[in-house]
Every structure is written in structure tokens, then in C-alpha cells.
Design a protein around this motif. Structure first.
Motif, short mmCIF file in Angstrom:
data_model
loop_
_atom_site.label_atom_id
_atom_site.label_comp_id
_atom_site.label_asym_id
_atom_site.label_seq_id
_atom_site.Cartn_x
_atom_site.Cartn_y
_atom_site.Cartn_z
N SER A 75 -6.61 -6.90 -15.74
CA SER A 75 -7.59 -5.82 -15.60
C SER A 75 -8.97 -6.37 -15.93
O SER A 75 -9.14 -7.10 -16.90
CB SER A 75 -7.23 -4.69 -16.56
N LEU A 224 -6.10 -0.15 -7.32
CA LEU A 224 -6.80 0.29 -6.13
C LEU A 224 -5.89 1.16 -5.28
O LEU A 224 -6.30 2.21 -4.77
CB LEU A 224 -7.27 -0.93 -5.33
N ALA A 225 -4.66 0.74 -5.16
CA ALA A 225 -3.72 1.52 -4.37
C ALA A 225 -3.59 2.93 -4.95
O ALA A 225 -3.65 3.93 -4.22
CB ALA A 225 -2.36 0.82 -4.34
N ARG A 228 -6.63 5.07 -4.22
CA ARG A 228 -6.71 5.55 -2.84
C ARG A 228 -5.76 6.71 -2.60
O ARG A 228 -6.10 7.71 -1.97
CB ARG A 228 -6.44 4.40 -1.87
N LEU A 250 -12.35 1.19 -11.42
CA LEU A 250 -11.42 0.71 -10.41
C LEU A 250 -10.94 1.85 -9.53
O LEU A 250 -10.87 1.75 -8.30
CB LEU A 250 -10.22 0.04 -11.09
N ILE A 253 -13.80 3.09 -7.39
CA ILE A 253 -14.05 2.17 -6.28
C ILE A 253 -13.04 2.42 -5.17
O ILE A 253 -13.36 2.45 -3.98
CB ILE A 253 -13.98 0.71 -6.78
N GLN A 257 -13.55 3.57 -1.23
CA GLN A 257 -12.92 2.93 -0.09
C GLN A 257 -12.13 3.93 0.76
O GLN A 257 -12.18 3.91 1.98
CB GLN A 257 -12.01 1.79 -0.57
N MET A 280 -18.71 -5.21 -10.60
CA MET A 280 -18.65 -4.87 -9.18
C MET A 280 -19.41 -3.59 -8.83
O MET A 280 -20.01 -3.48 -7.76
CB MET A 280 -17.16 -4.72 -8.82
N LEU A 284 -21.68 -2.65 -5.16
CA LEU A 284 -21.07 -1.96 -4.03
C LEU A 284 -22.13 -1.28 -3.18
O LEU A 284 -23.26 -1.08 -3.61
CB LEU A 284 -20.10 -0.89 -4.55
N ALA B 79 -6.78 -13.74 -14.88
CA ALA B 79 -6.18 -12.61 -15.56
C ALA B 79 -4.77 -12.38 -15.01
O ALA B 79 -3.81 -12.24 -15.76
CB ALA B 79 -7.02 -11.36 -15.37
N LEU B 224 -20.41 -12.30 -8.87
CA LEU B 224 -20.96 -11.55 -7.75
C LEU B 224 -22.43 -11.89 -7.56
O LEU B 224 -22.91 -12.10 -6.45
CB LEU B 224 -20.80 -10.05 -8.01
N ARG B 228 -24.14 -13.50 -4.18
CA ARG B 228 -25.23 -12.88 -3.42
C ARG B 228 -26.41 -13.82 -3.28
O ARG B 228 -27.01 -13.93 -2.20
CB ARG B 228 -25.66 -11.58 -4.10
N GLN B 257 -21.41 -8.03 0.46
CA GLN B 257 -22.37 -7.07 -0.09
C GLN B 257 -23.80 -7.46 0.26
O GLN B 257 -24.62 -6.62 0.63
CB GLN B 257 -22.19 -6.97 -1.61
N ARG B 260 -24.48 -6.67 3.85
CA ARG B 260 -24.73 -5.26 4.06
C ARG B 260 -26.12 -4.87 3.57
O ARG B 260 -26.83 -4.11 4.22
CB ARG B 260 -23.68 -4.41 3.36
N ASP B 279 -6.56 -8.55 -4.87
CA ASP B 279 -6.23 -7.18 -4.56
C ASP B 279 -7.34 -6.48 -3.75
O ASP B 279 -7.11 -5.87 -2.71
CB ASP B 279 -6.10 -6.44 -5.89
N MET B 280 -8.51 -6.58 -4.30
CA MET B 280 -9.67 -5.90 -3.73
C MET B 280 -9.90 -6.23 -2.26
O MET B 280 -10.31 -5.38 -1.48
CB MET B 280 -10.89 -6.29 -4.57
N TYR B 283 -8.81 -4.01 0.45
CA TYR B 283 -9.28 -2.63 0.41
C TYR B 283 -10.74 -2.46 0.81
O TYR B 283 -11.25 -1.37 0.89
CB TYR B 283 -9.09 -2.07 -1.00
N LEU B 284 -11.41 -3.58 0.96
CA LEU B 284 -12.82 -3.50 1.31
C LEU B 284 -13.00 -3.00 2.73
O LEU B 284 -12.08 -3.02 3.53
CB LEU B 284 -13.45 -4.89 1.20
N THR B 285 -14.22 -2.60 3.04
CA THR B 285 -14.56 -2.28 4.42
C THR B 285 -15.78 -3.09 4.77
O THR B 285 -16.84 -2.89 4.18
CB THR B 285 -14.89 -0.78 4.59
#
Lengths: 338, 338
Positions: A75, A224-225, A228, A250, A253, A257, A280, A284, B79, B224, B228, B257, B260, B279-280, B283-285
Motif C-alpha cells: 500500500s 483499484l478494482a 471501481r 486509492l 482514484i 477512472q 499520485m 492526476l 512494497a 512522478l 514529468r 500525465q 495530457r 496495478d494502476m 486502470y488508467l485512461t
DNA sequence: TCAATTTCTGAAAGCGCTCTCATTGAAGCG
DNA sequence: CGCTTCAATGAGAGCGCTTTCAGAAATTGA
């Protein structure tokens, strides 16, 4: 294992001093004359001597080790927390022993027992929501204990006001004119942080004359799952909320999404607020409005607190760190006018 | 500290047996008759006996502790890695001792020394890029060592082919017609994973008749913010790349990011590829095209490997786990036609 | 039934270090 | 100059447990 282990007495022999002197050279160097110290150091160096921690721990009664038990290692929040624990403790010569319980109270008790058995000089835990038996174990143990995030009156703790965090999030939405808000939370049992945040949000709404009915609260895994799924469920209600609070970033976020996947524009169609302010969130698009929790600071203070409890016996034992709302771009006035 | 510590001899007295018997009840219960065992257990239970780890370690020569040193705790990847180490080790009764070095070789050596001093029965490290002196320390030590991600011939290791990861990422872009690609990497010194990924990408381009000149490689912190900055730098070049590879997903996500923020549409204006598959990313777009690295599996195998090295003395000592390209929505044909 | 095993348990010697107490010179003092 | 004081070192008793070696009890076989 090539060579026989070098032990303290070997160093003593080579340096022509008694074992006691070598021991002192390690732990209380200022008791020795400069010459002797130098001689002993040279001998230790030459032999590649490494003191045996177990023996030291046994003889001295201190292991110079602090145990930390977090819900999960995997985490962002707890990773940063541990990072800061570890670096703070390292400064004082302590080593971090880590365990996680994966949201299982029994596993946590087991971890406490194990850390105590391993001779941890102190313990750092997350939250105060655990079976009485575990609490008793902690109180009984001779090791100082520091609770984090949420506290309990009879334990040293470094807290943040989680209820206020939820309150701030909801209050912000109220001010933007939202009356119908949904929440995606983590599992509430065995997690006082989640419960407090939810309760705080409800309180804020109530004060504004609104309610957050149970059916607009969706309890999910902290992933994340999960986020959503929770978001999707809320959006499919007959009267979907105009804003959603994720009790951790989390989750928020993930809501962002999910909203995008459903072609909803955040914040015009839907406002979203998180709690934590992870790295993060600021990056975003839209950036996430959230409540800043000083995670690293919690770790640092908790570490300092155990050490001070250990070394001075006494310390300020309740610290509450400030939190604050960070307004970014994921929230707007209800009704779509940004 | 209320009560005097309960020790093994107290349990022995209460159970009416010798200390030796109690000791056996703990570590080799099948040597005892059922009746005795039961009696001892009852006594231990009644007294709330917790064995002293330091004493056990000293007497037995094993601490049931495994040390892991990661570059930083504060990373999704490590982690998850630690999570999986810890849960695998826990199954075998071992406890994880964690240290991090924050990309500082000296700190790593120090950590090794400390873990060894603490009596770690085994060590798990990330990568093989470290000073000869540290390597010697590791080899000398009596504790088995397992390297992860990148290996070295004379160490047990659980690896992934990082070079191939870079290769796959670049190859994918080549197939989409990209000739001018940029890379955002982490610091290359003291990090063989980063170097290998970069080298692999270069190799793929070279095979396709292209090059990745140094000025299209931007070395940044693994954050991050770093991503960038790196992405911005690449996009400001006179001839900006049509695609960017981030050597870790975090960097690639930051690129997404940044793109965008600059009103570039990914993937039509710019393709982006990561490596890791956190994971993330899914799920991003747009979701991130990346190279899947089985992080959890690495941890699991590494844990199993130390334990087996420890208990069977021998084991398959080189494991290379498969990786694969995961094509998602952040990459498209060069020139803007999706 | 008696010797030969096999089980189960106890005695006791450490594991490598710390720390209290005692000892020894040397320095300080009137 | 004899006495106290202090700094520096040594001796030695553990810290709480494991483990080897042996002995006692139970079991087996013929």
C-alpha cells in the motif's frame, strides 16, 4: 561457512586485553583510554569481527529492534509510513522488524506475539481496533507500544483526526451544494480509520441537513478494482450521487477512472474527493481534491516516540497531527456548473 | 513491566518436568509423549510463556529471521515484493527483517552488516550492482544470499530479463512504425535494472536500424515528478520523439500525465510504454502498454529459495521468470493513425 | 522371562556477550 | 608524604535457551 566465527574473546586475545574491555569498546567507547580503544579497534578490524546480536540481546536485554505491524505492506500509504519509520529508527541505531496482518485480527495477534518473542524493544501498530486479548497482550508486554492513525487513551499514540478528515471532505462538498453524496469505503470491521472517516462524513452531512443512507455507502476492498466496483454500484443507483468520497485516495482514484470509463466528466458530472493525499493525487487529470494526511510525519513521530519511551522512559504520549483539505480539480459545484 | 518475565524454567517447574523437556515441547514436540506435551503446553499457556528469541538464537545458532534489503520501501514494486516475501516466509516460520538503502551503496553495505549482526539466517537483495567489498562480505558471510531482478553467476538468484523487457517495449514501438523514441529512466548508477532496460531498448532499435541517442534518454528520479520533468524535456526537443518508454511504470504514468497536461493525445500524438505492469497501469485512461514483470512471484520464489537453501542446503539456484509485453491503449501507429 | 531395543526424559555444558564488582595505578590534596 | 579519589581494566557470574549424552522406563522378540 569457511572460517570459524570470530568472537569477542578472539579480539580480546589479539588486542591483549580482557573480553570486558572489548565489550566496552563496542558499547561504551568513552570508558576506555584512547590507546586501548585504538588497539581493540585495530584487532576487531583485522579479524573482521562482527558482534553477535543474539548474544548481545540476551546479555543486555535489549535487541535494538523495533517491530511494526501494518495492515498490508502493499500500500502506498503504509510503504511511505514504513519508509519513514525505518529511516528515523536507523538514525538511532534501531532496526525495523516488519509484519503485516492482511486485515486479519488473529494474524495481528500472532504478529505481536512473534515480534515480542523476537525481542522487539518496542512496537508500532496501526489503529486501535483490535480484540481485547491483543490489547492485553500489548499492555502486559514490557515493550513500549505506539499506536498510529487512531489511538486509544491508555496507549502512546500518534494520530490524525480521521473523523475530521471525513468531515472536511463532506463539508467541502456541502459547500459546493452537493446534497446527495455517495461513499466508497474499505471494509469497516477491524478498521477504525475507515469507520471514523465514514462517520465524519456523515456528521458533516447531517449538520447540513442531509444524510448518507447506508445504500449510498459501498464497502469494498482497498484496491483499484474495489474502488471501481464501488463507484459503479453507486452510479447505477436510481438516483445516483452527485459526488463521491473515497475514504482513501486509492479508492477515489479508482472512482475517477470508473467515471471516465463511463464517459462522465469529473468534476462537472460528478465530484470526487479522496483522503490521504498520496503523491499520485496531485498528478492526476483532473487532480484529486483530497484531505492531506501527513503519512511520513506519522512514521517519523511514531519512531521518535518509541525511542524516547525506550530511552527516557517518558515522553509526550499523545500527538495529534494536523490534516487539511486540499482542493484540486476533481470537485465542482453541484449541478454541473464548474 | 508488571510481572517478572516468565521463563522456560518456570514452565518446567509448573509442569513438573525438566527445562529440556519444555524446550523440546517447543521445537520438537514429536519427541515427547502426548501426555507430557499436553501438560507442558497447559503450563506454558497458564503462565503466558513467550520464548525468548535472543536466547533461542544464541543457543541454537539460528534466528529464524531473513533480512531483505530493497532500494526503497516507498515504491509500489518493492512494497508488493516485500509483501510477498513476508507472507511466503511467514508460512515457514521465518520473520522478515527489512532495510532500505535509498540508492546509496554505502548504506547498503551497512545494512548487510547490520542484518548479519542481527543474526539474519539469510539475505535477500535486489540487483547485483554493488561494490566488490559488499559482494565479498556477502560471500564470506555464513548466511545464504539470494539476489533478485538481476543476478550474478556466483549467487543464487531469482531474475527477470530486464534487458529483454526494454527490448520488448522498443520492439513493440518499432512494429508500430516508430523510429524516434525517447526514454525516461531512473538513475543508472548503482542500478543494473535500469541500465539493462535501457540497453535492451537500444538493442531493439539498433536491430531495426535506428538509434536512441543519449540526448533522447533522460535520467530522472524514480518519481512522478521525475517522470514529468523527463517527459517534458523530451517533448521540448527540436525533434521530439513520437514515442516514449518509461523504464518503470511510474515514470511512464508520469509521462502520460505530462502529455495530457500538454494537451497531447495519447496514443495518437504520442505513444507511451512502461515496464513493470503495476496495478494502476491497467486502470488508467488510456491504459498503459507495458511489460509485465511478475513482482509478487519474484518475492515468493526468492523466499522459497532462501528457505530451501537454509533447510536443504541445496536448491535450484538460478530461476529466471518469464516476462511479457502487455499491449493496451497507450501505444499506436506512428504518425497519429491509431 | 530376559536381553535388546526403542522411547522418553533429565542433567549439565555451553552459545557470545554484558555488566557489576573488585582491583590497580596514578593523580589530587592538605 | 600519606591518604583519598578517580580513571582504566579485569574477573566472573549470568542472560534464557538448546542440545548432547545418558539413564530410566516401556516395548519387543524369542
Amino acid at each position: 561457512m569457511v572460517a570459524r566465527k570470530v568472537k569477542l574473546s578472539d579480539v580480546a586475545r589479539r588486542a591483549g586485553v580482557s573480553p570486558a574491555t572489548v565489550s566496552r569498546a563496542i558499547s561504551q567507547p568513552d570508558l576506555l583510554s584512547a590507546a586501548t580503544l585504538k588497539r581493540v579497534r585495530a584487532a576487531a578490524q583485522a579479524l573482521g569481527y562482527v558482534p553477535d546480536g543474539a548474544a548481545r540481546a540476551l546479555a543486555s536485554g535489549r535487541s535494538m529492534t523495533i517491530g511494526a505491524i501494518v495492515p498490508t505492506l502493499d500500500s502506498t500509504i503504509f510503504a511511505r509510513f514504513l519508509q519513514s519509520l525505518q529511516s528515523t529508527l536507523a538514525r538511532d541505531g534501531y532496526q525495523l522488524l516488519v509484519a503485516s496482518h492482511e486485515m486479519n485480527p488473529a494474524a495481528e495477534t500472532e504478529a505481536v506475539r512473534m515480534l515480542l518473542a523476537r525481542g522487539a524493544d518496542g512496537l508500532i501498530l496501526v489503529g486501535a481496533d483490535r480484540p481485547r486479548s491483543t490489547l492485553d497482550l500489548l499492555r502486559t508486554g514490557s515493550a513500549p507500544v505506539v499506536l498510529t492513525w487512531c489511538g486509544a487513551p491508555d496507549f502512546a499514540c500518534v494520530t490524525v483526526d480521521n473523523e475530521r478528515a471525513g468531515y472536511l471532505a463532506a463539508q467541502h462538498l456541502v459547500e459546493l451544494g452537493h446534497a446527495r453524496i455517495g461513499m466508497v469505503t474499505g471494509r469497516l470491521s477491524f478498521n477504525d480509520r475507515q469507520r471514523a472517516r465514514l462517520a465524519g462524513a456523515r456528521q458533516a452531512m447531517r449538520e447540513a441537513g442531509h444524510e448518507i443512507p447506508d445504500w449510498r455507502v459501498n464497502e469494498q476492498d482497498l484496491s483499484l478494482a474495489g474502488g471501481r466496483i464501488g463507484c459503479a454500484a453507486l452510479l447505477q443507483l436510481d438516483t445516483p450521487p452527485t459526488a463521491i468520497i473515497g475514504t482513501i485516495d486509492l479508492l477515489a482514484i479508482a472512482c475517477l477512472q470508473e467515471a471516465r470509463a463511463r464517459r462522465l466528466t469529473v468534476p462537472t458530472d460528478l465530484s470526487i474527493v479522496g483522503i490521504d493525499d498520496v503523491d499520485m493525487s496531485a498528478y492526476l487529470t483532473p487532480s484529486l481534491t483530497t484531505v492531506h494526511i501527513p503519512t511520513g510525519r506519522i512514521g517519523q513521530m511514531a519512531a521518535e516516540m518509541v525511542v524516547s519511551l525506550l530511552e527516557n522512559g517518558e515522553a509526550q504520549t499523545h500527538v495529534d497531527l494536523p490534516i487539511e483539505l486540499v482542493v484540486r480539480r476533481s470537485t465542482a459545484r453541484a449541478g454541473g456548473k464548474a
